[in-house]
Motif scaffolding. Structure first.
Motif, mmCIF file in Angstrom:
data_model
loop_
_atom_site.group_PDB
_atom_site.id
_atom_site.type_symbol
_atom_site.label_atom_id
_atom_site.label_comp_id
_atom_site.label_asym_id
_atom_site.label_seq_id
_atom_site.Cartn_x
_atom_site.Cartn_y
_atom_site.Cartn_z
ATOM 1 N N PHE A 190 -68.214 -82.865 -4.726
ATOM 2 C CA PHE A 190 -68.052 -83.233 -6.031
ATOM 3 C C PHE A 190 -69.062 -84.330 -6.435
ATOM 4 O O PHE A 190 -69.461 -85.225 -5.642
ATOM 5 N N ARG B 34 -58.573 -75.067 -1.984
ATOM 6 C CA ARG B 34 -59.356 -74.071 -1.970
ATOM 7 C C ARG B 34 -60.809 -74.208 -1.112
ATOM 8 O O ARG B 34 -61.566 -73.699 -1.040
ATOM 9 N N GLN C 154 -56.867 -81.509 -9.100
ATOM 10 C CA GLN C 154 -57.724 -82.031 -7.830
ATOM 11 C C GLN C 154 -57.089 -81.408 -6.358
ATOM 12 O O GLN C 154 -57.767 -81.054 -5.551
ATOM 13 N N ARG D 64 -60.393 -86.402 -1.784
ATOM 14 C CA ARG D 64 -61.039 -85.267 -2.354
ATOM 15 C C ARG D 64 -62.163 -84.640 -1.770
ATOM 16 O O ARG D 64 -62.866 -83.423 -1.860
ATOM 17 N N ARG D 65 -62.878 -85.606 -0.716
ATOM 18 C CA ARG D 65 -63.873 -85.117 0.139
ATOM 19 C C ARG D 65 -63.389 -84.522 1.557
ATOM 20 O O ARG D 65 -64.109 -83.913 2.269
ATOM 21 N N ALA E 163 -58.015 -77.904 -6.095
ATOM 22 C CA ALA E 163 -59.327 -78.000 -5.793
ATOM 23 C C ALA E 163 -59.691 -77.729 -4.175
ATOM 24 O O ALA E 163 -60.438 -77.281 -3.366
ATOM 25 N N GLU F 35 -62.811 -77.042 -1.657
ATOM 26 C CA GLU F 35 -63.735 -77.507 -2.464
ATOM 27 C C GLU F 35 -63.826 -79.026 -2.224
ATOM 28 O O GLU F 35 -63.160 -79.851 -2.989
ATOM 29 N N THR F 36 -64.662 -79.591 -1.333
ATOM 30 C CA THR F 36 -64.812 -80.827 -1.150
ATOM 31 C C THR F 36 -66.270 -81.665 -1.610
ATOM 32 O O THR F 36 -66.240 -83.031 -1.216
#
Length: 739
Positions: free
Chosen positions: A346, A341, A335, A255-256, A338, A343-344
């Motif tokens: 959170f 897009r 996720q 996610r990062r 995101a 978006e890393t």
């Protein structure tokens, strides 16, 4: 560990292939070798063990297992010619079965006391030349089926004894219930089916391989009969939990914006190191049971440690390979969108847990005292725990459980003590010894809490052994009654010494009931030393990890509170009978002496796991900020969700094993579930952070001399990749007020 994790993710097909080869090899080896688990336990150095050794030398035919074939007429009496004909023919067939050395019929002169006063119940005694654990399952089933052949509407026949107990039905549904419940928790936690399945798949492969190795080893190591279920219980719980911790860190890395190999490597360098420490801690705690010196218990501990080692290795190698195969599909669709897009960023900390952490900080004294009170209340029944071997009254009452029905017939016809007679055994060196032994038998028969005594019998001397005298004493109480334990102690301490006087005759009290009491007494006496050793080990390990005296001292107290809560719950349910129907307990009895030692070893490892995962995150923030309040708040807020999810998995898996028919596993399942709930919801989320807020910077202090001497072990260091994966997430400032 980040290097190992990266290699496994990069060479994922090789790793998966190797695990499948290991699985196939171990499974085939287990199928070929079979298994051999022990149904009974003795301790060397006890009077009952010495009595068994004497009988083994002089009368091998009466040194093995003893079974009772009990029968009851629903109309008429047992001396009816038709009944006698059926029973006599059946006993003749039983006498020719493998390993049966002798049969004493109630219709023979030696069996006159084996017929009840009302002549509606009688029993035959069957002596095996080997111990119950040496009787194969197929042979045990043949014995019970042969004995129960005359069973009809007018004549009930059942069998009491360890061989018969081995044929009682067992339930395998607990494993499937536990897995299904764990899957539900994983689905709720991850929000997608694929990441929820990976921990189950990896754990299943490693667990089956580990169990196969354990089955093979059971042929060369003495292992308790409940060993395989114990291994499944522990292996499922810790394996899924370890995979959960590592997979969660892998998802956070993805996610990062990290690549799949980088995310897997980062998870290995952080969560993987903590998992390795946690798993080794559980193994060390289990292997500490070897110091107790009971062969079957040691075998069970070795088996459990092997199982934990396999699922630990699976979490550290197979799971990264599976994560490498699935890639970013371990994220939810939301996720992944995101991430697409860009978006890393959170917040790793949960808002709900941040609010709770803030509340604990503000109300630390009130909440800390309340949590301590709850833990003390849960553990209070432990002060009344009585350890011992339960009799057959606690067996399941189903129509297929022969030992329970046989026990009920014995109680109805003779009294509960007839299900577990005591043996008086003595080596004879002169005619005077014979006369003295006869006097001992007479004195024993007139002792309070004794119904009758049978014997004596005398067996001649042989090569390497003296002549031996044998008699049986039938107590008033059942084998599990306190009165029977008191009787054994009275015979040994008062009746026998007073009758023998100044003579040198040594009269031993033996038999299965006395063996069970001796095991309980010795294990109870060794429990404090074992607990002290485990707590000391826990203190040293945590002191090395966290460079602190306060944190390991507090953890030692917390671990003891969690263990006491577990022991208190099983005492209340299995000994007192509180809420016993909740877990299918029919009758109450003493706590198996194996339970406290086994449970404490496992709980020590698991509670230390949670302490490590929680406090290591706090330590990370402390080293970055040097602010104790923010360190405790951030650590609790970021780990609260995953620790409670892990605890939920442990709880449902452990509680599922209360549906089994094995009383020992039922106890362990309930006790472990209660301990995990109390530890995760009360100790780690309230008591630990409250105490750490109270102690302030003292949490992180250690004398300089110890700091120089102790080795350094960094659980949250995996190089640059690991640092990236940890991130800098913290609770929102508006929700976490400063101290």
């Amino acid at each position: 560990m980040h290097v190992v994790a990266r290699w496994c993710a990069t060479h994922r097909l090789v790793v998966v292939g190797l695990w499948l080869l290991v699985l196939a090899a171990t499974f085939l080896g287990s199928s070929a070798a079979g298994s051999n688990y022990a149904q009974s336990t003795t301790l060397s150095g006890t009077p009952s063990a010495a009595a068994a050794t004497l009988l083994q030398q002089a009368v091998p035919g009466q040194s093995g297992d003893t079974e009772q074939i009990v029968f009851q007429t629903n109309t008429g009496t047992v001396d009816n010619p038709a009944v006698e004909s059926q029973i006599t023919a059946m006993l003749g067939r039983v006498s020719h079965l493998p390993d049966v050395s002798s049969v004493t019929s109630p219709y023979s002169p030696a069996g006159t006391k084996q017929v009840s006063a009302g002549k509606t119940v009688a029993f035959a005694t069957v002596n095996f030349s080997v111990d119950a654990n040496s009787v194969p399952a197929a042979q045990a089933t043949q014995f019970v089926n042969t004995a129960r052949a005359p069973n009809s509407a007018h004549l009930q026949v059942d069998v009491v004894g360890n061989v018969a107990a081995a044929t009682n039905p067992t339930s395998s549904s607990s494993t499937f219930i536990g897995v299904a419940a764990a899957l539900v928790v994983l689905l709720l936690f991850f929000g997608a089916i694929l990441p929820a399945l990976l921990p189950l798949l990896g754990t299943a492969v490693a667990l089956v391989a580990g169990l196969s190795v354990v089955n093979m080893l059971s042929n060369s190591l003495s292992m308790a009969s409940f060993t395989s279920q114990l291994c499944i219980l522990i292996g499922l719980g810790v394996g899924i939990d370890y995979s959960l911790f590592i997979l969660t860190r892998t998802r956070n890395g993805l996610r990062r914006g990290l690549s799949v190999p980088d995310a897997v490597a980062a998870a290995g360098g952080t969560a993987g190191r903590a998992v390795l420490f946690a798993g080794l801690t559980v193994c060390v705690a289990l292997l500490g049971i070897l110091t107790v010196g009971v062969s079957t218990l040691s075998g069970a501990a070795i088996a459990a440690a092997i199982t934990v080692a396999f699922v630990l290795l699976g979490a550290l190698t197979l799971l990264p390979a599976l994560a490498g195969l699935t890639g970013k599909r371990i994220l939810t669709r939301r996720q992944r969108r995101a991430l697409a897009r860009g978006e890393t960023a959170f917040n790793e900390a949960s808002r709900g847990w941040a609010r709770w952490a803030s509340l604990v900080q503000r109300r630390r004294i009130v909440l800390g005292v309340a949590a301590l009170g709850v833990m003390v209340a849960l553990g209070a029944p432990f002060l009344s725990m009585r350890q011992g071997t339960a009799d057959y009254s606690v067996d399941p009452t189903s129509t297929t459980t022969t030992t329970y029905r046989g026990y009920e017939m014995l109680v109805h016809g003779f009294g509960p003590g007839f299900s577990g007679p005591l043996q008086l055994v003595a080596p004879l060196h002169s005619q005077a010894d014979k006369a003295t032994f006869g006097a001992v038998v007479t004195a024993a028969s007139h002792t309070p809490d004794v119904v009758t005594a049978v014997g004596p019998e005398f067996f001649p001397a042989g090569p390497g052994h003296p002549a031996v005298a044998l008699a049986e004493v039938y107590p008033v109480g059942s084998p599990q009654d306190q009165s029977t334990t008191n009787l054994i102690n009275n015979l040994r301490d008062n009746v026998i010494p007073a009758t023998v006087g100044g003579q040198h005759l040594q009269v031993l009290v033996g038999g299965a009931t006395a063996q069970g009491n001796d095991v309980a007494a010795q294990l109870s006496s060794k429990l404090p030393l074992f607990v002290g050793m485990v707590v000391a080990l826990s203190f040293i390990l945590l002191m090395i990890v966290f460079r602190s005296l306060a944190i390991p001292a507090a953890a030692a107290v917390m671990n003891l509170l969690s263990a006491a809560a577990a022991f208190g719950v099983i005492t209340a349910v299995f000994q007192w009978g509180w809420l016993k129907s909740l877990v299918g307990v029919t009758n109450t009895g003493p706590i198996s002496p194996f339970i406290p030692i086994l449970m404490f070893a496992v709980l020590f490892g698991l509670t230390t796991d949670y302490q490590v995962f929680l406090v290591s995150r706090m330590q990370e923030e402390w080293l970055r900020r040097r602010d104790n309040a923010m360190a405790v708040l951030t650590g609790q807020a970021t780990t609260g969700r995953i620790i409670t999810a892990a605890a939920a998995i442990m709880t449902v898996v452990f509680f599922a094993f209360t549906f089994t028919t094995d009383r020992t596993i039922k106890m362990i399942g309930l006790g472990m579930a209660a301990a995990v709930v109390a530890d995760a919801l009360i100790v780690r989320t309230v008591l630990v952070p409250a105490v750490m807020h109270m102690l302030g910077k003292t949490n992180w202090r250690i004398p300089a001399v110890l700091d120089r001497v102790l080795p350094r072990l960094d659980l949250e260091s995996g190089g640059e990749e690991a640092t990236e994966a940890v991130g800098t997430a913290e609770p929102e400032p508006s929700r976490v007020p400063p101290t």
